[in-house]
Design a protein around this motif. Structure first.
Motif, PDB file in Angstrom:
ATOM      1  N   UNK A 521      19.653  43.621  55.678  1.00  0.00           N
ATOM      2  CA  UNK A 521      20.988  43.051  55.876  1.00  0.00           C
ATOM      3  C   UNK A 521      21.625  42.829  54.509  1.00  0.00           C
ATOM      4  N   UNK A 522      22.884  43.220  54.393  1.00  0.00           N
ATOM      5  CA  UNK A 522      23.581  43.098  53.119  1.00  0.00           C
ATOM      6  C   UNK A 522      23.931  41.646  52.849  1.00  0.00           C
ATOM      7  N   UNK A 551      14.443  46.740  50.168  1.00  0.00           N
ATOM      8  CA  UNK A 551      15.172  45.930  49.187  1.00  0.00           C
ATOM      9  C   UNK A 551      16.119  46.843  48.415  1.00  0.00           C
ATOM     10  N   UNK A 552      17.426  46.620  48.548  1.00  0.00           N
ATOM     11  CA  UNK A 552      18.420  47.426  47.850  1.00  0.00           C
ATOM     12  C   UNK A 552      18.659  46.810  46.476  1.00  0.00           C
ATOM     13  N   UNK A 553      18.067  47.440  45.465  1.00  0.00           N
ATOM     14  CA  UNK A 553      18.144  46.945  44.098  1.00  0.00           C
ATOM     15  C   UNK A 553      19.103  47.829  43.303  1.00  0.00           C
ATOM     16  N   UNK A 564      21.138  43.648  46.530  1.00  0.00           N
ATOM     17  CA  UNK A 564      22.272  43.715  47.452  1.00  0.00           C
ATOM     18  C   UNK A 564      21.857  43.478  48.905  1.00  0.00           C
ATOM     19  N   UNK A 565      20.610  43.777  49.226  1.00  0.00           N
ATOM     20  CA  UNK A 565      20.165  43.622  50.617  1.00  0.00           C
ATOM     21  C   UNK A 565      18.651  43.508  50.650  1.00  0.00           C
ATOM     22  N   UNK A 566      18.163  42.876  51.698  1.00  0.00           N
ATOM     23  CA  UNK A 566      16.720  42.814  51.961  1.00  0.00           C
ATOM     24  C   UNK A 566      16.529  42.580  53.450  1.00  0.00           C
ATOM     25  N   UNK A 575      13.071  34.531  49.883  1.00  0.00           N
ATOM     26  CA  UNK A 575      13.420  35.920  49.579  1.00  0.00           C
ATOM     27  C   UNK A 575      13.464  36.183  48.081  1.00  0.00           C
ATOM     28  N   UNK A 576      14.149  35.311  47.327  1.00  0.00           N
ATOM     29  CA  UNK A 576      14.304  35.554  45.893  1.00  0.00           C
ATOM     30  C   UNK A 576      12.958  35.548  45.174  1.00  0.00           C
ATOM     31  N   UNK A 577      12.132  34.538  45.445  1.00  0.00           N
ATOM     32  CA  UNK A 577      10.822  34.475  44.779  1.00  0.00           C
ATOM     33  C   UNK A 577       9.933  35.631  45.221  1.00  0.00           C
ATOM     34  N   UNK A 578      10.064  36.060  46.484  1.00  0.00           N
ATOM     35  CA  UNK A 578       9.258  37.172  46.981  1.00  0.00           C
ATOM     36  C   UNK A 578       9.639  38.467  46.273  1.00  0.00           C
TER      37      UNK A 578
END
Length: 661
Positions: A521-522, A551-553, A564-566, A575-578
């Motif tokens: 999801x964006x 993961x859209x990096x 941008x998405x995960x 999510x961020x730490x993962x």
């Protein structure tokens, strides 16, 4: 004047001895291999002072003809190959003809051998490569080698020998490998008059394992067997609780030869994937049979390392066969017995004999399982919100008040678990993210864990009837907010709630990472990641790996990257730490593919999303946790290899309380 000349035979043999005869164990290996090639059914090895003083190897094989005894000590003299074609289909353990002349060049050797049953034989004595005696003697059929004062004429080699105990350890290891490779041969090993190894030679590999590793280890070993067009595999592997701190207990035998092969060892360890803790290794004895043309044993002076023609296919076959054998086992370890007893002080807890009023007694009777005693202290989980039965009814209103514990009842019920999930369906129509909603009828509790845990557990896969049955358990209670206590007819079980939830989540996330892009999801506000200049260059090349993981990096410029998405099913708030941990892992690994990243990401997600120690669970939460654990493909260890369930048999409990003696 010419500066290049040919070394004389004596110097050449001493140089060859440096390759073949590394230490006393090398001498024993070469002599025992010759005895095995001679068709011996019994091999006796006697050593003194770690083999430096004396080594004696006696066998009952075919022996050496009288006229061949001296020729056997010539360099490159052998009876096992005749032409170049034979090198590509070697069936014997020795074939180069280097062992005997190399040993004789650095020691004092006596060899007595007879190839007949008439009591006549030949005795030959060589000291430092020089023939001292060659004559007829009385001798029984077979060969008797005695090697004395090893390295007596090469003091530089003798100087670097280790202690007697170290050399004896290498000798024992060599003899253990020989015995495991040839269970049909009776081996004995004596050191300074003490018996260190004795096998029966009846062909039973499990008895050899018992003689080397102990009876308790042998009893817990799991037999493995597999056939393929090119390979046949037999042997025994240990259960996850029987581990070692190094790889020395992995024994692979190819066509009767103990070998070392890195790829094969990796395949064996992969079969135990997520079953063993970090830096722990299994105890494995495998016998592989294949056509000699598929393996090249002529690549190492000591013939320990080999090359396989179809290495990838062989490793895949071994990993699959071992993995299937482990999957068919119930891998619940018994509780470890304390060594030497508990020396800490023990305080006798006093029982409070206080009469309770009838109302409290009735409530406690409802809280307890139907066949268990009431458990003091359970009220802190249930609180003033209601009884345990009321909590279960809040999610499962159809359940009768006089039912047996939920978990045991669900296992015997014919009702599919999908109907249970329907009772707590999620509102919201087309939204596929269950973490956005709470169940319609959550357990009555102020604990945030209730709704989230139930939602996560309901996503676990259904039980696989082809797998071994997980024990049917009835909940008793919770200990220290960390261990669930359950029972059945066979005994008592302790379950690590964090490890159990990790296993459930791992299998859930591993399946999700199989197609993560469909769930991405964006983000309205991208996540910013910063790296060093060196790390940035590496991350740029591995952006496609992140995309395959959902993961859209995007490189934003310089050392900055934007997420941008995960996938929406990432653990909430993690999510961020993962993603940062995924990036750190990708940077550390030299070789990364999507399979490794998928697995590592699933482990990270499962750990972050799992309940922790010291978290109280309601009875319903604990029962559902156990039920979903039973539905896992491998419900016995967490993704890090730690055990989930430990059992105490009824017999063990009765023994503790001296009910049985």
């Amino acid at each position: 004047m010419s500066r290049i000349h040919v070394l004389d035979e004596h110097i050449a043999n001493q140089i060859a001895a440096g390759e073949v005869v590394e230490r006393p164990a090398s001498v024993i290996k070469e002599l025992v291999e010759n005895a095995i090639d001679a068709g011996s059914t019994r091999v006796d090895v006697t050593v003194e002072e770690g083999g430096l003083q004396m080594i004696r190897v006696t066998d009952n094989g075919t022996g050496i003809e009288g006229e061949d005894c001296e020729r056997a000590f010539y360099r490159h003299a052998t009876s096992k190959i005749a032409n170049g074609r034979d090198l590509f289909q070697i069936r014997s353990l020795g074939f180069r003809g280097e062992a005997l002349p190399s040993i004789a060049a650095v020691s004092k050797v006596e060899c007595t051998s007879s190839a007949e049953d008439n009591g006549l034989g030949r005795r030959i004595v060589i000291e430092g490569g020089t023939l001292k005696m060659n004559g007829d003697v009385n001798a029984a059929r077979g060969t008797d080698f005695t090697v004395k004062e090893l390295f007596y004429n090469t003091p530089a080699r003798l100087k670097y020998m280790k202690t007697i105990q170290t050399e004896l350890g290498h000798i024992s290891d060599t003899m253990h490998r020989m015995a495991l490779a040839h269970p049909q041969i009776a081996f004995t090993l004596r050191h300074n008059g003490n018996m260190l190894l004795q096998t029966l030679g009846n062909g039973d590999l499990l008895q050899v394992i018992a003689a080397i590793y102990g009876t308790s280890v042998a009893k817990s070993m799991v037999p493995v067997e597999g056939d393929q067009l090119d390979y046949r595999l037999t042997g025994y592997i240990c259960k996850p609780e029987q581990t070692r701190s190094n790889r020395n207990a992995i024994s692979t035998v190819v066509n009767g030869r103990f070998i070392r092969n890195y790829a094969l060892n990796q395949a064996i360890q992969q079969a135990y994937h997520t079953l063993l803790p970090i830096n722990r290794y299994p105890l494995v004895v495998l016998h592989l049979e294949m056509h000699p043309t598929l393996v090249d044993v002529n690549v190492h002076p000591a013939k320990l390392e080999v090359r396989f023609s179809k290495e990838a296919e062989l490793c895949q076959f071994v990993q699959h066969t071992l993995g299937q054998a482990l999957q068919d086992q119930v891998l619940i370890p018994a509780a470890a017995k304390p060594k030497g007893g508990d020396k800490s002080s023990v305080i006798q807890e006093q029982l409070q004999f206080v009469r309770r009023d009838a109302g409290v007694q009735a409530e406690m009777a409802q809280q307890a399982p139907t066949h268990s005693a009431s458990i003091p202290g359970r009220s802190e989980n249930l609180g003033s919100q209601g009884t345990a039965q009321a909590r279960i009814s809040a999610v499962f209103p159809e359940v009768e008040s006089n039912r047996t514990p939920y978990y045991a009842d669900r296992r015997n019920s014919q009702e599919p678990l999908s109907t249970v999930r329907e009772r707590s369906s999620y509102p919201g129509g087309g939204n596929t993210n269950p973490r956005s909603y709470a169940p319609l009828n959550p357990p009555v509790s102020n604990n945030k864990l209730s709704s989230e845990l139930m939602e996560q557990l309901y996503q676990a896969p259904e039980a696989n009837p082809s797998l071994p049955a997980f024990p049917e358990l009835s909940m008793i209670g919770q200990m220290h907010g960390t261990y669930l206590i359950a029972q059945n007819d066979t005994g008592l079980y302790l379950i690590d709630q964090h490890a159990a939830h990790e296993r459930i989540n791992y299998e859930f996330y591993y399946e999700k990472f199989g197609n993560p892009a469909a769930a991405s999801q964006e983000l309205l506000l991208p996540i910013t990641l910063e790296f060093t200049p060196t790390e940035s260059e590496i991350v740029k090349t591995r952006i496609p790996l992140f995309e395959q993981a959902g993961v859209l990096l995007e490189h934003f410029g310089g050392q900055t990257f934007l997420v941008r998405a995960y996938p929406h099913w990432f653990p909430e708030g993690e999510a961020e730490s993962l993603i940062q941990e995924m990036a750190d892992w990708v940077l550390q690994e030299k070789s990364v593919d999507i399979a490794k990243l998928r697995e590592k990401s699933a482990i990270m997600c499962s750990c972050k999303a799992s309940i922790k120690a010291n978290q109280k669970l309601t009875t319903l939460e604990a029962e559902v946790l156990i039920e979903r654990l039973a539905a896992c493909k491998q419900p016995y260890t967490c993704p890090h290899g730690r055990p989930i369930v430990v059992s105490f048999s009824t017999y063990e409990l009765e023994k503790m309380f001296k009910r049985v003696m």
